[in-house]
Scaffold this active site. Structure first.
Site, PDB file in Angstrom:
ATOM      1  N   CYS A 135       0.822  -1.211   0.000  1.00  0.00           N
ATOM      2  CA  CYS A 135       0.000   0.000   0.000  1.00  0.00           C
ATOM      3  C   CYS A 135       0.853   1.257   0.000  1.00  0.00           C
ATOM      4  O   CYS A 135       0.455   2.297  -0.540  1.00  0.00           O
ATOM      5  CB  CYS A 135      -0.940  -0.016   1.205  1.00  0.00           C
ATOM      6  SG  CYS A 135      -0.087  -0.122   2.794  1.00  0.00           S
ATOM      7  N   HIS A 165      -2.109   1.468   7.426  1.00  0.00           N
ATOM      8  CA  HIS A 165      -2.421   1.360   6.001  1.00  0.00           C
ATOM      9  C   HIS A 165      -2.292   2.741   5.365  1.00  0.00           C
ATOM     10  O   HIS A 165      -2.614   3.761   5.981  1.00  0.00           O
ATOM     11  CB  HIS A 165      -3.837   0.799   5.814  1.00  0.00           C
ATOM     12  CG  HIS A 165      -4.218   0.620   4.382  1.00  0.00           C
ATOM     13  ND1 HIS A 165      -3.593  -0.282   3.553  1.00  0.00           N
ATOM     14  CD2 HIS A 165      -5.168   1.236   3.623  1.00  0.00           C
ATOM     15  CE1 HIS A 165      -4.138  -0.226   2.350  1.00  0.00           C
ATOM     16  NE2 HIS A 165      -5.093   0.694   2.368  1.00  0.00           N
TER      17      HIS A 165
END
Length: 975
Positions: A450, A706
């Site tokens: 990510c 994230h």
């Protein structure tokens, strides 16, 4: 257990301590002796080479005798044998060197030279000037000894009165020849001219039948039809006793004669020759004979001034003033330097004098390396005043023409412009032009990737980089046989032209090891670290075609596209509090990392803290070079050059504790960097937000979480990209996120440092057309703005990368690329920008700090966009943002903002998607112009007319259109 004996201790001491020390000492002495011997041998070799070069080019003092000019048959003389032995003036041994000042005394070593100097040579030593009293003086060594074949002849003493002049390279001649005549008993001056008129070894004697002889000297033979021997240059039937030649047939035929003959000159007036001033000589030929004159004769100097009177009495219809000009250089002098005026004269001569004659092919290289200026042919004006005309032409040759200066400056600038890897003009186009047919696509998560997905999405929305990749400008010149990052990014950018689902970044992630990046492998990594590796790898890919970073000089590395986009400079200023000495250092940066701990609540606060002075005390004391001690000092950082693509990193991760700072830090979508910039030529650095990277976590830690990204596409729509998911969001949602990395794009690109230092940055067309003087009236400004808008379709354009679009070339743009054409839509003539609120002060348009407000009385002296526009005599908005963006504006939802100034009301219209701005106080065909004003004090409404009941405290408002309807993006207007 074995016990050492007492007798073993001294032995061990001697073996392991004494002997190594002695060996170390002896080896050191031996190493010093070897080094000294090698150094002495090197110095001796250099001295021998220098001595050999000096001996090769040594010449005696020569005084060319006599006033007679007799041609001799052309012949080449063999070089004279030089003496092989020279005696030292001190020890009478073999001499290897000589006095560098007088060139007359020789020594065997420097020690003997010092002794002889102290014994009294310093009183008798005189500077060698070419005509010294020593018989062993000579010329100093030059860079190219092969250009002086005549020196071997001059090393031998003169025998009789014959002096060989053929094969002489007058570029390196110490003193010129003296040419006189027997008939007038003339004491003429040397062939002299300004230093700018020499340096060519290939010279010739250019004469015309019954006309002038333009005196120069040719080192090589010419292949001429009907070649005339040198003995016929001065015909025996044409004496020198008649000075009343008519010259009626002057200029009928031009002939080039090789002047490689031997000249006999009796030395009757040698003492007077030394005393004569330098003057030019005119040589001409008529029916009655050959004549030589000089400006000394015409001025009445010397005992032979009567020759000028007889020359003035001669009546003729024309003449050719020829100057046998030779420049001599006194040592020391460099070789190979050609003046500017010489080059211009050389071009003229090449076209006139060499026309119709074939040159010796063996001399082409020599003629290219060393060039000289020879006097040009002139029309025949009459024989009266020949010497005056010659003198005036000599003065004219000393002054370089304006055309020459202009051409030289242009040539230098062209050479300097070629030392740029990516043109700045193309970067301006990448910033200005609109892009169509590109939309972001999601990226698959290839195992904790990510961080890479978020960074790649931000880079793909970087407008100049995106255009560069879509045009495939790198792959056209890429010579890498292995995997190339830029070529891979071009492949990925080409997929954005097509609509579809997410794509995989596996090829980029799998080759991270090839670019020296240790990230990847399925582990969680930092997005900032990945961005740095990616930017540096792209910079290295741009330099691979030139041999790599080590083979390219630093100034040239700053002209790549990556460096021009992301590169900037920081300025560190340290002031010693003891001696008050200030030192400055500059550091190149690719991004700006800011601390957010403490009282920082906004991006402006973080920048203020970053540029605030810091006291260096205690363990962090500063070592002052002037004080030579550790002292207290004050350090201050500032941004000297802001990058065109400003990447701001907010340090949310704590080192060592693996913690994260989750405090709310506000940031504007229009950033004003004026208060934090020290560069004089970097104003006004205004930046627009186009991408944000956010780190989302649940454990308040840096080792988990994230990454997502918010990007603004090329049409101005904000998108939230979470790996493979892409959705449109409002600006309010973007501004409410806890940003980790902020990407700002400059309103107009700053030129590289090499452009600023050398003044090579050309003003863009839009800036030239938009500039006006402050003294002009409002009507002139309005007319100027109308003409600007009317011609904007020739200044701005669109890059259309839609798959169905063909190849269209722009005839007006310098960059010839595919899918490019000019804007021709309904709103092409407007000047637009993307406005938003993003402010914490109700009076500020460009920053969220009250200190930068330009509408209050207390801060009027601070920089503001309105002040900038007032000083330039331009509209405050269009003068700043007008040249930067010109986009088409599809129909959408508009909101108007009306303000009442002391003169008349104005209404502004804003649209979020396109950034369109209009002003109702201006004509209808000028939607981009905004009237200048300092005191806005009315509110905004949703209609073009100002509402009757408007809140007087409201200043600025804008509404954008989303899927749900109108969404308010500013809290300053009430509906």
């Amino acid at each position: 257990m074995l016990q050492p004996r007492e007798s073993d201790v001294p032995v061990l001491f001697v073996v392991f301590i004494v002997l190594p020390v002695i060996a170390y000492f002896l080896l050191g002495r031996w190493h010093d002796a070897v080094s000294k011997k090698a150094r002495v041998s090197v110095l001796a070799q250099r001295a021998a080479e220098e001595t050999f070069k000096v001996e090769t080019m040594a010449t005696p003092d020569v005084i060319l005798p006599g006033p007679s000019l007799r041609p001799m048959p052309y012949m080449r003389s063999a070089p004279s044998a030089r003496p092989e032995y020279h005696e030292c003036a001190t020890c009478h041994g073999p001499a290897k060197t000589r006095c560098s000042r007088c060139k007359s005394v020789r020594y065997c070593s420097g020690k003997c030279q010092i002794i002889h100097w102290r014994q009294g040579h310093k009183q008798t030593c005189q500077q060698w000037n070419g005509f010294g009293t020593s018989s062993s003086g000579g010329l100093p060594p030059t860079e190219n000894t092969e250009q002086m074949p005549f020196l071997s002849n001059l090393n031998s003493p003169l025998r009789g009165s014959d002096v060989h002049l053929h094969d002489m390279d007058f570029d390196t001649m110490s003193e010129p020849s003296f040419v006189t005549t027997d008939s007038y008993n003339l004491d003429t001056s040397p062939f002299l001219s300004d230093r700018s008129n020499m340096n060519k070894p290939n010279q010739f004697l250019h004469t015309s039948e019954n006309g002038a002889a333009i005196g120069s000297y040719e080192k090589n033979d010419y292949s001429i039809d009907g070649e005339v021997p040198s003995s016929e240059i001065l015909s025996g039937n044409k004496g020198l006793n008649n000075s009343s030649g008519s010259g009626e047939n002057c200029g009928n035929r031009d002939v080039i004669y090789p002047l490689n003959s031997v000249v006999h000159q009796p030395n009757n007036y040698a003492p007077e020759i030394r005393k004569r001033p330098k003057a030019s000589i005119t040589v001409y030929e008529s029916d009655k004979g050959v004549y030589l004159t000089s400006d000394m004769i015409s001025s009445g100097e010397g005992p032979y001034a009567s020759a000028a009177e007889s020359l003035q009495r001669s009546n003729s219809s024309g003449n050719v003033t020829g100057k046998g000009n030779m420049i001599h250089k006194k040592p020391p002098y460099p070789s190979g330097k050609v003046s500017s005026s010489q080059k211009s004269q050389e071009k003229v001569l090449t076209s006139h004098q060499y026309d119709g004659h074939e040159k010796n092919p063996h001399n082409k290289n020599e003629q290219r390396s060393t060039k000289t200026a020879v006097s040009t042919n002139s029309s025949l004006q009459g024989c009266n005043g020949i010497s005056k005309a010659g003198a005036s032409k000599v003065e004219a040759l000393k002054k370089p023409s304006k055309f020459l200066k202009t051409s030289l400056v242009g040539l230098i600038n062209d050479n300097k412009r070629s030392k740029v890897l990516f043109p700045y003009e193309d970067l301006v186009k990448f910033f200005q032009y609109e892009v169509r047919g590109i939309s972001p696509r999601g990226l698959f998560n290839c195992g904790n990737s990510c961080y890479a997905n978020a960074v790649l999405q931000c880079l793909m929305c970087t407008k100049p980089l995106m255009i560069y990749l879509l045009l495939r400008l790198h792959s056209k010149d890429c010579c890498s046989k292995n995997w190339c990052l830029m070529c891979e990014l071009e492949q990925y950018a080409s997929t954005l032209r097509e609509s579809g689902g997410p794509v995989s970044p596996s090829r980029i992630l799998s080759n991270l090891r090839n670019i020296g990046c240790r990230l990847g492998g399925g582990s969680q990594e930092d997005a900032h670290e990945f961005l740095r590796h990616l930017v540096m790898s792209m910079q290295g890919a741009c330099l691979d075609g030139l041999g790599g970073e080590k083979q390219v000089e630093a100034s040239l590395q700053e002209t790549t596209l990556i460096q021009q986009m992301f590169g900037g400079r920081l300025k560190s200023k340290v002031k010693c509090l003891r001696c008050y000495h200030e030192s400055e250092r500059y550091e190149n940066i690719m991004d700006l990392t800011l601390e957010i701990h403490g009282w920082v609540e906004s991006l402006q606060d973080a920048l203020t803290q970053f540029t605030a002075p810091e006291d260096l005390d205690g363990e962090n004391m500063y070592k002052c070079g002037r004080c030579s001690a550790y002292v207290k000092a004050r350090k201050q950082l500032s941004v000297h050059e802001v990058p065109n693509i400003l990447t701001v990193v907010l340090k949310r991760f704590q080192t060592g504790k693996y913690g994260k700072i989750n405090k709310c830090v506000t940031f504007p979508d229009m950033l004003d960097m004026v208060p934090f910039v020290t560069g004089a030529g970097d104003n006004p650095p205004l930046y627009f937000l186009y991408a944000v990277v956010v780190h989302v976590d649940t454990e308040n830690a840096s080792f988990s979480g994230h990454y997502i990204s918010y990007v603004k596409d090329m049409q101005g729509t904000w998108l939230r990209i979470d790996d493979s998911e892409v959705q449109a969001v409002s600006l309010n949602q973007v501004m409410s996120e806890g940003a980790y990395m902020l990407f700002y794009m400059r309103s107009f690109p700053r030129p590289p440092k090499i452009y600023i230092e050398k003044g090579l940055s050309s003003v863009p067309t839009c800036s030239k057309r938009h500039s006006s003087k402050s003294s002009k009236g409002s009507k002139q400004d309005l007319n100027h703005t109308e003409s600007l808008f009317a011609s904007s379709d020739q200044t701005y354009g669109i890059y259309d990368f839609r798959p169905d679009n063909g190849y269209i070339q722009d005839q007006h743009a310098a960059l010839r690329t595919r899918n490019f054409y000019h804007t021709d839509d309904a709103f092409a003539d407007s000047i637009s920008t993307d406005f938003s609120d993003a402010t914490s002060s109700e009076w500020s348009l460009f920053t969220s700090s009250d200190e930068s407000s330009f509408t209050t009385e207390s801060t009027r002296d601070s920089f503001s966009v309105v002040d900038y526009g007032d000083n330039a005599g331009l509209d405050p908005i269009s003068s700043i943002f007008g040249p930067y963006y010109a986009q088409d504006h599809p129909p959408g939802s508009f909101a108007s903002c009306t303000r009442l100034s002391p003169s008349n009301p104005q209404t502004r219209y804003f649209q979020e998607n396109t950034g369109f701005v209009s002003d109702s106080s201006m004509p209808a065909h000028l939607p981009g112009n905004v009237h200048r004003g300092r005191y806005p004090d009315r509110a905004c409404s949703s209609s073009a007319e100002p509402p009757a009941s408007a809140n007087p405290r409201s200043v600025y408002g804008r509404y954008g259109l989303s899927r749900e309807g109108f969404v308010q993006t500013s809290g300053f207007c009430q509906m």
